[in-house]
Design a protein around this motif. Structure first.
Motif, PDB file in Angstrom:
ATOM      1  N   MET A   1      25.840   0.240  44.863  1.00 44.81           N
ATOM      2  CA  MET A   1      25.192  -1.065  44.669  1.00 44.81           C
ATOM      3  C   MET A   1      25.043  -1.341  43.156  1.00 44.81           C
ATOM      4  O   MET A   1      24.619  -0.492  42.391  1.00 44.81           O
ATOM      5  CB  MET A   1      23.805  -1.058  45.334  1.00 44.81           C
ATOM      6  CG  MET A   1      23.051  -2.353  45.158  1.00 44.81           C
ATOM      7  SD  MET A   1      21.441  -2.296  45.985  1.00 44.81           S
ATOM      8  CE  MET A   1      20.785  -3.880  45.508  1.00 44.81           C
ATOM      9  N   THR A   2      25.412  -2.530  42.780  1.00 43.12           N
ATOM     10  CA  THR A   2      25.337  -2.904  41.369  1.00 43.12           C
ATOM     11  C   THR A   2      23.932  -3.363  41.012  1.00 43.12           C
ATOM     12  O   THR A   2      23.366  -4.230  41.678  1.00 43.12           O
ATOM     13  CB  THR A   2      26.320  -4.042  41.069  1.00 43.12           C
ATOM     14  OG1 THR A   2      27.631  -3.635  41.439  1.00 43.12           O
ATOM     15  CG2 THR A   2      26.286  -4.400  39.613  1.00 43.12           C
ATOM     16  N   THR A   3      23.372  -2.777  39.993  1.00 48.06           N
ATOM     17  CA  THR A   3      22.022  -3.146  39.561  1.00 48.06           C
ATOM     18  C   THR A   3      22.091  -4.096  38.372  1.00 48.06           C
ATOM     19  O   THR A   3      23.159  -4.303  37.771  1.00 48.06           O
ATOM     20  CB  THR A   3      21.238  -1.888  39.164  1.00 48.06           C
ATOM     21  OG1 THR A   3      21.886  -1.318  38.012  1.00 48.06           O
ATOM     22  CG2 THR A   3      21.213  -0.873  40.301  1.00 48.06           C
ATOM     23  N   LEU A   4      20.919  -4.631  38.006  1.00 46.76           N
ATOM     24  CA  LEU A   4      20.844  -5.476  36.815  1.00 46.76           C
ATOM     25  C   LEU A   4      21.242  -4.695  35.563  1.00 46.76           C
ATOM     26  O   LEU A   4      21.892  -5.211  34.652  1.00 46.76           O
ATOM     27  CB  LEU A   4      19.420  -6.019  36.656  1.00 46.76           C
ATOM     28  CG  LEU A   4      19.043  -7.257  37.468  1.00 46.76           C
ATOM     29  CD1 LEU A   4      17.587  -7.636  37.185  1.00 46.76           C
ATOM     30  CD2 LEU A   4      19.958  -8.428  37.116  1.00 46.76           C
ATOM     31  N   THR A   5      20.855  -3.398  35.576  1.00 52.37           N
ATOM     32  CA  THR A   5      21.208  -2.558  34.421  1.00 52.37           C
ATOM     33  C   THR A   5      22.721  -2.393  34.298  1.00 52.37           C
ATOM     34  O   THR A   5      23.278  -2.457  33.196  1.00 52.37           O
ATOM     35  CB  THR A   5      20.539  -1.178  34.560  1.00 52.37           C
ATOM     36  OG1 THR A   5      19.118  -1.346  34.616  1.00 52.37           O
ATOM     37  CG2 THR A   5      20.912  -0.272  33.399  1.00 52.37           C
ATOM     38  N   ASP A   6      23.402  -2.185  35.448  1.00 53.62           N
ATOM     39  CA  ASP A   6      24.866  -2.071  35.419  1.00 53.62           C
ATOM     40  C   ASP A   6      25.506  -3.334  34.850  1.00 53.62           C
ATOM     41  O   ASP A   6      26.421  -3.266  34.010  1.00 53.62           O
ATOM     42  CB  ASP A   6      25.392  -1.826  36.839  1.00 53.62           C
ATOM     43  CG  ASP A   6      24.959  -0.482  37.384  1.00 53.62           C
ATOM     44  OD1 ASP A   6      24.762   0.448  36.583  1.00 53.62           O
ATOM     45  OD2 ASP A   6      24.789  -0.364  38.618  1.00 53.62           O
ATOM     46  N   ARG A   7      25.027  -4.470  35.319  1.00 51.16           N
ATOM     47  CA  ARG A   7      25.588  -5.737  34.844  1.00 51.16           C
ATOM     48  C   ARG A   7      25.314  -5.934  33.359  1.00 51.16           C
ATOM     49  O   ARG A   7      26.140  -6.459  32.595  1.00 51.16           O
ATOM     50  CB  ARG A   7      25.004  -6.892  35.664  1.00 51.16           C
ATOM     51  CG  ARG A   7      25.479  -6.880  37.120  1.00 51.16           C
ATOM     52  CD  ARG A   7      24.601  -7.712  38.024  1.00 51.16           C
ATOM     53  NE  ARG A   7      24.488  -9.090  37.547  1.00 51.16           N
ATOM     54  CZ  ARG A   7      23.612  -9.967  38.053  1.00 51.16           C
ATOM     55  NH1 ARG A   7      22.796  -9.580  39.053  1.00 51.16           N
ATOM     56  NH2 ARG A   7      23.569 -11.190  37.609  1.00 51.16           N
ATOM     57  N   TYR A   8      24.114  -5.508  32.925  1.00 53.57           N
ATOM     58  CA  TYR A   8      23.747  -5.659  31.510  1.00 53.57           C
ATOM     59  C   TYR A   8      24.651  -4.776  30.632  1.00 53.57           C
ATOM     60  O   TYR A   8      25.199  -5.225  29.605  1.00 53.57           O
ATOM     61  CB  TYR A   8      22.281  -5.278  31.311  1.00 53.57           C
ATOM     62  CG  TYR A   8      21.768  -5.522  29.920  1.00 53.57           C
ATOM     63  CD1 TYR A   8      21.192  -6.746  29.581  1.00 53.57           C
ATOM     64  CD2 TYR A   8      21.870  -4.541  28.927  1.00 53.57           C
ATOM     65  CE1 TYR A   8      20.733  -6.986  28.294  1.00 53.57           C
ATOM     66  CE2 TYR A   8      21.418  -4.775  27.637  1.00 53.57           C
ATOM     67  CZ  TYR A   8      20.837  -6.000  27.331  1.00 53.57           C
ATOM     68  OH  TYR A   8      20.387  -6.238  26.062  1.00 53.57           O
ATOM     69  N   VAL A   9      24.801  -3.520  31.055  1.00 61.48           N
ATOM     70  CA  VAL A   9      25.629  -2.597  30.271  1.00 61.48           C
ATOM     71  C   VAL A   9      27.087  -3.061  30.260  1.00 61.48           C
ATOM     72  O   VAL A   9      27.769  -2.999  29.221  1.00 61.48           O
ATOM     73  CB  VAL A   9      25.518  -1.171  30.850  1.00 61.48           C
ATOM     74  CG1 VAL A   9      26.521  -0.228  30.168  1.00 61.48           C
ATOM     75  CG2 VAL A   9      24.093  -0.644  30.691  1.00 61.48           C
ATOM     76  N   PHE A  10      27.568  -3.557  31.395  1.00 61.57           N
ATOM     77  CA  PHE A  10      28.941  -4.065  31.461  1.00 61.57           C
ATOM     78  C   PHE A  10      29.145  -5.218  30.478  1.00 61.57           C
ATOM     79  O   PHE A  10      30.151  -5.281  29.755  1.00 61.57           O
ATOM     80  CB  PHE A  10      29.250  -4.527  32.890  1.00 61.57           C
ATOM     81  CG  PHE A  10      30.599  -5.158  33.030  1.00 61.57           C
ATOM     82  CD1 PHE A  10      31.754  -4.378  33.092  1.00 61.57           C
ATOM     83  CD2 PHE A  10      30.733  -6.549  33.091  1.00 61.57           C
ATOM     84  CE1 PHE A  10      33.003  -4.965  33.210  1.00 61.57           C
ATOM     85  CE2 PHE A  10      31.987  -7.138  33.204  1.00 61.57           C
ATOM     86  CZ  PHE A  10      33.123  -6.347  33.265  1.00 61.57           C
ATOM     87  N   ALA A  11      28.175  -6.122  30.453  1.00 57.43           N
ATOM     88  CA  ALA A  11      28.275  -7.268  29.536  1.00 57.43           C
ATOM     89  C   ALA A  11      28.255  -6.821  28.087  1.00 57.43           C
ATOM     90  O   ALA A  11      28.960  -7.382  27.231  1.00 57.43           O
ATOM     91  CB  ALA A  11      27.133  -8.252  29.808  1.00 57.43           C
TER      92      ALA A  11
ATOM     93  N   SER B   1      13.643  -5.875  35.066  1.00 59.46           N
ATOM     94  CA  SER B   1      13.829  -7.227  34.542  1.00 59.46           C
ATOM     95  C   SER B   1      13.135  -7.396  33.190  1.00 59.46           C
ATOM     96  O   SER B   1      13.684  -7.997  32.257  1.00 59.46           O
ATOM     97  CB  SER B   1      13.288  -8.249  35.553  1.00 59.46           C
ATOM     98  OG  SER B   1      13.404  -9.552  35.046  1.00 59.46           O
ATOM     99  N   THR B   2      11.907  -6.852  33.086  1.00 60.09           N
ATOM    100  CA  THR B   2      11.152  -6.980  31.833  1.00 60.09           C
ATOM    101  C   THR B   2      11.856  -6.251  30.686  1.00 60.09           C
ATOM    102  O   THR B   2      11.981  -6.764  29.563  1.00 60.09           O
ATOM    103  CB  THR B   2       9.738  -6.418  32.007  1.00 60.09           C
ATOM    104  OG1 THR B   2       9.084  -7.093  33.078  1.00 60.09           O
ATOM    105  CG2 THR B   2       8.928  -6.579  30.735  1.00 60.09           C
ATOM    106  N   VAL B   3      12.328  -5.026  30.987  1.00 61.54           N
ATOM    107  CA  VAL B   3      12.989  -4.233  29.941  1.00 61.54           C
ATOM    108  C   VAL B   3      14.268  -4.918  29.453  1.00 61.54           C
ATOM    109  O   VAL B   3      14.529  -5.013  28.247  1.00 61.54           O
ATOM    110  CB  VAL B   3      13.300  -2.817  30.486  1.00 61.54           C
ATOM    111  CG1 VAL B   3      14.272  -2.085  29.540  1.00 61.54           C
ATOM    112  CG2 VAL B   3      12.022  -2.031  30.646  1.00 61.54           C
ATOM    113  N   LEU B   4      15.072  -5.412  30.397  1.00 61.04           N
ATOM    114  CA  LEU B   4      16.321  -6.075  29.993  1.00 61.04           C
ATOM    115  C   LEU B   4      16.045  -7.346  29.205  1.00 61.04           C
ATOM    116  O   LEU B   4      16.797  -7.698  28.278  1.00 61.04           O
ATOM    117  CB  LEU B   4      17.166  -6.393  31.238  1.00 61.04           C
ATOM    118  CG  LEU B   4      17.676  -5.162  32.013  1.00 61.04           C
ATOM    119  CD1 LEU B   4      18.496  -5.601  33.209  1.00 61.04           C
ATOM    120  CD2 LEU B   4      18.495  -4.248  31.108  1.00 61.04           C
ATOM    121  N   THR B   5      14.958  -8.023  29.570  1.00 59.59           N
ATOM    122  CA  THR B   5      14.571  -9.215  28.805  1.00 59.59           C
ATOM    123  C   THR B   5      14.212  -8.827  27.376  1.00 59.59           C
ATOM    124  O   THR B   5      14.584  -9.525  26.408  1.00 59.59           O
ATOM    125  CB  THR B   5      13.382  -9.922  29.467  1.00 59.59           C
ATOM    126  OG1 THR B   5      13.733 -10.280  30.811  1.00 59.59           O
ATOM    127  CG2 THR B   5      12.987 -11.174  28.700  1.00 59.59           C
TER     128      THR B   5
END
Length: 323
Positions: free
Chosen positions: A1-11, A51-55
């Motif tokens: 399952m793809t997480t927000l962290t995976d998407r962030y690191v990919f970007a 979400s807070t950390v990625l923000t």
């Protein structure tokens, strides 16, 4: 399952060089995981903590730029001032020379229509300024992006000793420079206009003011000297103040104009006196006109030369007094 962290690191990794992605992937995921765990330990829900950390980490492209040491600007602070200095100098020189050059050429080709010549010169000037701004900025951007620094270009690292002297007032103003260039361009236009037209009309007919044979050499020569005067005015503005070497150059340019002009006047090779037959003037009037013109050439030439040296002397004294 793809997480927000995976998407962030990919970007973030998309703009990172391939050979560095594995290390930055591990480092970035570790930093995000530690921050998320710290927030979970403090009682925040996992999804909300992520979400807070990625923000807080911000735009992944900015983060990637910091990891890759690729600044997100066109020309960085290290080369910015050199870029600005070169750009200003070239804009003045290229802008003025292109305007005067095109005006002279168009007036020589189509002297019957000075408005078209002026429009063409203005258009060429604007086009040249755009080209200069683009190419100079592109070159400095490439230098900055490829890691070239001031030291690589042989430019000195700033030191207090490089501070300029205090200028009590600006000696060469932009308004004076523009006025000088326009006046010289206007003078060149008037000379070129004599090729087909005239400023003097008698009984509705144009009157030849200057002798036709001058176009064989002397008028093109004097026009070239006027162009040189315009270039000198731009260079003087770029320097910002009069100096003795510049005053000497100004002397040389003035001599290039004054001596031939006086010789032509003394040998009666300037004015075409045939128009005197149409008016109630005699030969003595012609002598007066030639004499007054010669006197004006001498006075203006000497004033120009003396003014240059006087301003250079004052400028040097001002620099010494501020040290």
């Amino acid at each position: 399952m793809t997480t927000l962290t995976d998407r962030y690191v990919f970007a973030a990794l998309k703009s990172i060089p391939e050979e560095n992605r594995d290390d930055i992937d591990r480092e970035l995921r570790g930093s995000i995981t530690d921050a998320i765990e710290a927030r979970i330990d403090s009682g925040q829900a996992p999804a909300e903590a992520e979400s807070t950390v990625l923000t807080e980490f911000g735009d992944p492209r900015q983060l990637a730029a910091r990891y890759a040491e690729q600044p997100l600007y066109l020309v960085g602070p290290d080369l910015y001032l050199s870029w600005l200095r070169v750009l200003k100098l070239l804009l003045w020189i290229v802008g003025a020379t292109s305007f005067v050059g095109v005006l002279v050429i168009r007036m020589a080709i189509e002297p019957q229509d000075p408005i078209i010549a002026f429009s063409a010169a203005l258009s060429a000037c604007i086009g040249a300024l755009i080209q200069v701004a683009f190419w100079v900025t592109l070159v400095f951007a490439i230098l900055q992006r490829t890691g070239v620094r001031r030291s690589s270009l042989g430019l000195k690292t700033w030191a207090p000793e490089m501070l300029p002297p205090i200028e009590r007032h600006k000696q060469v103003s932009l308004a004076d420079t523009i006025a000088t260039v326009i006046l010289l361009a206007f003078s060149i236009g008037l000379l070129l206009w004599q090729r087909v037209g005239s400023l003097l009309y008698l009984e509705g007919k144009p009157v030849l003011v200057l002798q036709e044979h001058l176009w064989n050499f002397w008028l093109p020569y004097l026009i070239a000297v006027l162009v040189l005067e315009a270039v000198f005015a731009v260079v003087l503005f770029a320097v910002g103040r009069w100096t003795l070497p510049l005053a000497a150059v100004n002397l040389g340019v003035a001599v290039l104009f004054v001596i031939p002009a006086l010789w032509l006047l003394a040998t009666d090779q300037v004015f075409d006196w045939s128009f005197l037959s149409s008016v109630d003037w005699d030969v003595a009037t012609a002598r007066w006109i030639a004499g007054i013109t010669a006197a004006a050439v001498v006075v203006l030439g000497l004033w120009d030369i003396a003014s240059g040296f006087l301003k250079a002397s004052r400028s040097d004294a001002q620099v010494v007094s501020t040290r």
